[in-house]
Each structure stands twice: as C-alpha cells, then as structure tokens.
Design an enzyme around this catalytic site. Structure first.
Site, short mmCIF file in Angstrom:
data_model
loop_
_atom_site.label_atom_id
_atom_site.label_comp_id
_atom_site.label_asym_id
_atom_site.label_seq_id
_atom_site.Cartn_x
_atom_site.Cartn_y
_atom_site.Cartn_z
N MET A 34 7.65 -4.37 -6.55
CA MET A 34 6.31 -3.80 -6.55
C MET A 34 5.36 -5.02 -6.21
SD MET A 34 7.24 -0.81 -7.07
CE MET A 34 7.16 0.48 -8.03
N CYS A 35 4.17 -4.72 -5.60
CA CYS A 35 3.34 -5.85 -5.29
C CYS A 35 1.76 -5.25 -5.07
CB CYS A 35 3.54 -6.17 -3.85
SG CYS A 35 5.29 -6.70 -3.61
#
Length: 328
Positions: free
Chosen positions: A1-2
């Site tokens: 996740m970014c």
C-alpha cells in the site's frame, strides 16, 4: 500500500513523490537504466527495448525491475498496489507489446517522452496476467504518470479494459479505483486550514477549541481512502517553495502524514506493512531522491551523460552519512 503526489515549485519545476509501503522486504536501491537497454519479459521471449534512460528504485532479479522513477525527458511514474480491482489479459495479443504488470513501469519510462505520448501509445500495450519474480504472484498494480508540463494521469486496467484518466488533484493511493476517490472528496469539503467560525446554537455561542479546527473530521487512519483525503489536503495547503531542496523537504513533511511506522498496520496474514522508503522524482533535473526507513537520509542520483550512455545499468548504495548525497 502506498501514497503518491505531485508538487510544483514557484518556478514551475515539477516533482512526483511516493511512499513505498509493503510488508515483504523489497530491498530496492537507486538504479540508472541506460539508453537502449533491453529488458527480458516473463510473457514475451523477445522482451522489450527502452530507448530512453531513467533512474528509480529497483533491484536486479535476473534482470532489473523498477517500481518508480524518472526518465531523461522528465516523465516520472510510480506503480502502486491496486488489489481487488486490477484485471489483466489472460493471453498474448499479436502485434502488441505484451507486458506483465510489473514490467509496465519500465516500458513507460523507457519509451515515452510525455504523458500525451503515453495516451497515444496505450493501444499498443497488452498487460497480461503473469507473476513477478521475488514475490511469485501476479502483482495488482495501477500507475501514476506525470511530466514536466505538470500533466498527470492515472493508468488502471480493470475488467472493462484500460482507463487512462487525467489526475486533477495530483494524488493517488490504492484501491478503490481512482474515480471513486475523486467522488469521495465530496464528503470532505468542510476541511480547511483556517478555523471554522463561531456557531450560534439557541442562546449559546460555540467557539472552536484552539487552532486547527478547520481540519476536524480529516481521517487519520492508514487505509488508502483516508491517506488519499489527507494527502489531497496537505498538497493543496502546504506553502509553495522555490528551490529543489525546499521542494524535497516540503514533500517529505507532507508524506510524514501518511508514513506507516513498523508495527502499527498488521495485515490478516500477520505481516506488517510499513513505509520502506520514500522517493522524490525531480522532472526538470532529472534526478531521483530516495529516503529509506532506517535512517531517513536522502540519497540523490541525477541522470548524467555518462550514466545515460553506460553499457550496463548502474546501482547506487543508499548513503547513510550525508543528507542529499549527490551523484551528478
């Protein structure tokens, strides 16, 4: 996740920045891919060529894989997780460039000189269901792409085909799809950097308790939905700056609001997502700045003539002793 966002200085210089949030240790470092490098592919024996040089975070896995970067024409891009909605072709397409999801970013940076050109060439691409080395899974990805003009787009491949969408807010996170995130911003129109005015309730006058009340209701968790809202707010209201160093500093402070420390976000399988690094891509230099979790030191690698025309890719160790260590 970014989390990713774009940012411009007062002189018009463009940046793309991102956090790399993941549980599995990726072990990336700055890598310069020279002009005319040939990439192998897990879906096409012929592989593909990259006429343009670029620099980004990557690793040699019997062939280099990069997950963000900026090329010699100032096109920058980052691949982010798109779990649950990414959908790829199940077979090769004749006459097209067939790519696995983890190969798309290298093709973009190695082959296009603007976001407009990418839009014109998308019909040439076929993104296929194929596992990435090291992870041994089909990586569900979508991409944010920006260029020196400030034009920024999001590329998503879903069950109904390819979507290449202009990004009006300069921010991208993860699932849900990008258009969903834009619609969700309507729930947060009350957010503002200044205090809300006093309110009258019957005979009672109510005042906010201290400064910062304008941001009451801004979500503070680590979901992609909340990170998107927070980053849009930070990007909109952070003071403008003039220099590259000030821009990287401002971006670092903005990403502080979404950085994930080890241990605070545990997935169902017990793995801990955390921000393994942050990267800052300067499109006008062009140069790549990488800031690892361990010591927050920023290493800078600029594209030079020698690096762009080298016979082989060049890797750089992350320097832990000098802030803004420059490789020119």
């Amino acid at each position: 996740m970014c989390t990713s966002l774009t940012y411009a200085t007062t002189t018009g210089d463009q940046f793309l920045a991102r956090t790399m949030d993941f549980g599995f240790e990726l072990g990336g470092r700055p890598v310069v891919i020279p002009r005319h490098h040939h990439f192998t592919s897990v879906v096409d024996e012929a592989g593909f060529d990259a006429p343009y040089s670029f620099v980004g975070a990557g690793r040699d896995l019997n062939g280099y894989t990069l997950i963000d970067g900026v090329n010699e024409h100032g096109v920058s891009a980052a691949a982010l997780y798109f779990a649950g909605q990414a959908h790829y072709a199940d077979q090769a397409a004749a006459g097209k460039v067939n790519l696995a999801p983890h190969e798309v970013l290298m093709w973009i940076l190695g082959n296009v000189s603007s976001t407009q050109e990418l839009g014109e060439r998308l019909t040439d691409l076929n993104i296929m269901e194929a596992a990435a080395p090291l992870l041994n899974i089909v990586v569900p990805l979508h991409w944010i792409v920006s260029d020196q003009s400030g034009a920024t787009y999001v590329l998503e491949r879903e069950a109904d085909g390819m979507h290449y969408m202009k990004n009006p807010v300069g921010v991208m996170t993860n699932t849900p799809d990008f258009n969903w995130h834009l619609k969700n911003l309507s729930n947060y129109v009350a957010l503002q950097p200044t205090p809300h005015p006093d309110r009258q309730y019957g005979d009672l006058k109510v005042s906010a308790i201290g400064p910062g009340s304008g941001a009451l209701g801004m979500p503070g968790d680590y979901t992609s939905v909340s990170r998107f809202v927070r980053t849009v707010f930070m990007r909109q209201h952070t003071d403008a700056v003039a220099t590259d160093a000030e821009a990287v500093n401002a971006l670092s402070h903005m990403l502080n609001s979404v950085e994930i420390p080890k241990g605070v976000k545990i997935k169902a399988d017990g793995a801990a997502d955390y921000t393994q690094y942050r990267s800052y891509m300067s499109m006008h230099e062009p140069a790549f700045y990488m800031q690892p979790y361990e010591d927050q030191t920023i290493t800078r690698v600029a594209l030079t003539a020698d690096l762009m025309n080298a016979a082989q890719p060049t890797e750089f160790a992350l320097n832990a002793t000098q802030r803004f260590n420059a490789v020119n």
